[in-house]
Scaffold this active site. Structure first.
Site, short mmCIF file in Angstrom:
data_model
loop_
_atom_site.label_atom_id
_atom_site.label_comp_id
_atom_site.label_asym_id
_atom_site.label_seq_id
_atom_site.Cartn_x
_atom_site.Cartn_y
_atom_site.Cartn_z
N ARG A 122 1.06 -1.05 0.10
CA ARG A 122 0.10 -0.28 -0.18
C ARG A 122 1.03 1.34 0.20
O ARG A 122 1.95 1.22 0.57
CB ARG A 122 -0.62 -0.21 1.28
N LYS A 187 2.86 -10.25 10.82
CA LYS A 187 2.51 -10.23 9.63
C LYS A 187 2.72 -11.62 8.10
O LYS A 187 3.80 -11.88 8.20
CB LYS A 187 2.95 -9.27 8.56
N ARG A 321 -2.38 1.29 14.29
CA ARG A 321 -0.68 0.79 15.08
C ARG A 321 -1.79 0.46 15.84
O ARG A 321 -1.85 1.45 16.75
CB ARG A 321 0.40 1.80 15.18
P1 ATP Z 1 -0.74 -0.17 7.12
O1 ATP Z 1 -1.50 -0.73 5.69
O2 ATP Z 1 -2.05 -0.27 8.09
O3 ATP Z 1 -0.33 0.78 6.55
P2 ATP Z 1 1.46 -2.17 7.02
O4 ATP Z 1 2.85 -1.10 8.27
O5 ATP Z 1 1.57 -3.46 6.96
O6 ATP Z 1 -0.06 -1.19 7.31
P3 ATP Z 1 1.45 -2.08 4.17
O7 ATP Z 1 1.94 -1.03 3.61
O8 ATP Z 1 0.51 -2.32 4.63
O9 ATP Z 1 1.93 -1.14 5.58
O10 ATP Z 1 2.37 -3.25 3.63
C1 ATP Z 1 3.79 -2.08 3.75
C2 ATP Z 1 4.58 -2.96 4.78
O11 ATP Z 1 4.97 -4.57 4.87
C3 ATP Z 1 6.28 -2.48 5.09
O12 ATP Z 1 5.75 -1.90 6.43
C4 ATP Z 1 7.19 -4.12 4.79
O13 ATP Z 1 8.66 -3.63 5.46
C5 ATP Z 1 6.16 -5.10 4.76
N1 ATP Z 1 6.16 -6.00 4.45
C6 ATP Z 1 7.22 -6.49 3.18
N2 ATP Z 1 7.29 -7.25 2.41
C7 ATP Z 1 6.92 -7.96 3.27
C8 ATP Z 1 6.81 -9.48 3.58
N3 ATP Z 1 7.06 -10.26 2.44
N4 ATP Z 1 6.01 -10.01 4.70
C9 ATP Z 1 5.94 -9.43 5.55
N5 ATP Z 1 5.58 -7.75 5.54
C10 ATP Z 1 6.19 -6.92 5.11
C1 BTN Z 2 0.51 -5.18 2.08
O1 BTN Z 2 0.33 -5.20 2.48
O2 BTN Z 2 1.07 -3.38 1.44
C2 BTN Z 2 -0.18 -5.38 0.36
C3 BTN Z 2 0.82 -6.23 -0.28
C4 BTN Z 2 0.68 -6.76 -1.47
C5 BTN Z 2 1.62 -7.65 -2.35
C6 BTN Z 2 1.08 -8.27 -3.15
S1 BTN Z 2 2.10 -9.38 -3.43
C7 BTN Z 2 1.25 -10.05 -4.71
C8 BTN Z 2 0.86 -8.64 -5.79
N1 BTN Z 2 1.48 -8.16 -6.20
C9 BTN Z 2 1.39 -6.72 -6.08
O3 BTN Z 2 2.57 -5.91 -6.26
N2 BTN Z 2 1.61 -6.76 -4.76
C10 BTN Z 2 0.13 -7.74 -4.54
#
Ligand code: ATP
Ligand code: BTN
Length: 324
Positions: A122, A187, A321
């Site tokens: 995101r 996560k 958070r």
């Molecule tokens: P929010 O969506 O509430 O902001 P979030 O911190 O999980 O929560 P996202 O944009 O949903 O943010 O996801 C990106 C986050 O996920 C980053 O902090 C990144 O470090 C983490 N991330 C990236 N790849 C992975 C993965 N494969 N598994 C778990 N976490 C990951």
């Molecule tokens: C998040 O937690 O921010 C969302 C992560 C979504 C990752 C998936 S992997 C398959 C698909 N292709 C992408 O580039 N992102 C989503």
């Protein structure tokens, strides 16, 4: 089939293979084999090399196979699947389907990849997507109405992921509003919803899911928060089975969402809410608000109680958070 992919297919049995035998089997030189293995190692794949014995994967994994996944789907949900493509390497499965949507693909079309070079999360964040056994999956779905009707779709997709986890025997998972699947607070999967189309409809959505199945150690260092993979929770589940269960549950959930929106999923979502009734901080674009999370309303907005008053927030540019 590219050399990397063919080599991985052979190595996926977890046995040692000599460079010479691999070269002979594939009709290439030992040095071509070595180069290909080196490049996969640089991408984060853990390959053991032992003089006199050859090469083997530190953690063998099943490559994704279209027919195996389709065979797992039962008649019911299988009929909702309009197509499925698997890439060995791709920029982003979401971006690919957003581009391909212009070519007239139908609802129920899936794209999966063994690795993503530009996996997205995101708000422009990266999704760590190495080769080595995770699942990166996107699904295209078309809607007659405009994007406003899709509020709550990423929450419904979260339900699909948790249902798949249940069937696979993984419990103790929860949902973090709006788009994360957690296991014991770490996560396990993320969901990225992208939408395009006319304001009043029609529109289409690409629902992307990144599910950590077997995260290679080296790649994991780029993840900036607590994470977990399926292999550490319930080892030995085949990736094709996991992918098929996700595909099945997504098809069922999307078909229902198309008919009746989020309404049929709200209670289930609330029962899985990781932060229900806990103190949280909500990050808005220009400020933070502390309060008590009171789960979601019927539209999927987050309800936050501050000094006895409950306000609602849409998912847009908002991050939740835990406090403490
Ligand atoms: P929010 O969506 O509430 O902001 P979030 O911190 O999980 O929560 P996202 O944009 O949903 O943010 O996801 C990106 C986050 O996920 C980053 O902090 C990144 O470090 C983490 N991330 C990236 N790849 C992975 C993965 N494969 N598994 C778990 N976490 C990951
Ligand atoms: C998040 O937690 O921010 C969302 C992560 C979504 C990752 C998936 S992997 C398959 C698909 N292709 C992408 O580039 N992102 C989503």
């Amino acid at each position: 089939m590219p050399l990397d992919q063919t080599l991985l297919k052979i190595l996926s049995n977890g046995q040692f293979h000599s460079g010479e035998a691999l070269g002979a089997q594939l009709g290439v030189t030992r040095s071509a084999v070595w180069k290909s293995l080196q490049s996969m190692q640089q991408q984060g794949l853990d390959i053991h090399s032992v003089p006199g014995r050859g090469y083997k994967l530190a953690r063998p994994f099943e490559l994704l196979e279209k027919n195996t996944i389709l065979e797992y789907l039962d008649g019911g949900s299988g009929q909702l699947c309009s197509g499925l493509e698997i890439h060995f390497e791709i920029g982003s499965t979401n971006r690919h389907l957003m581009q391909q949507a212009r070519t007239g693909l139908k609802s129920g079309y899936f794209c999966l990849a063994e690795q993503q070079l530009q996996g997205r999360g995101r708000r422009g964040r990266d999704w760590v997507s190495p080769l080595g056994g995770n699942i990166y999956l996107s699904l295209l779905w078309r809607f007659a109405e405009g994007p406003a009707s899709l509020a709550g779709l990423s929450l419904a997709a979260g339900i699909a992921v948790t249902r798949a986890l249940n069937v696979l025997g993984i419990t103790e998972h929860g949902l973090k509003w709006p788009n994360d699947v957690l296991w014991k607070g770490k996560k396990l999967a993320g969901i990225l919803l992208e939408v395009a189309g006319e304001a009043t409809g029609p529109c289409h959505a690409v629902i992307g899911i990144g599910l950590n199945v077997a995260m290679p150690k080296e790649a994991a260092s780029a993840i900036e928060q607590a994470w977990v993979d399926i292999e550490s929770i319930r080892p030995g589940l085949g990736r094709n089975r996991i992918a098929a269960e996700l595909v099945h549950q997504l098809l069922v959930v999307l078909a229902q969402f198309q008919q009746s929106g989020l309404s049929g999923f709200v209670d289930e979502w609330r029962s899985l809410d990781h932060f229900a009734n806990q103190e949280v901080v909500l990050h808005l674009p220009v400020r933070k608000i502390e309060g008590i999370a009171r789960s979601i309303d019927e539209q999927g907005s987050l309800c936050l109680e501050v000094e006895g008053k409950v306000s609602r927030y849409g998912s847009g540019e908002v991050s939740l958070r835990g406090l403490g």
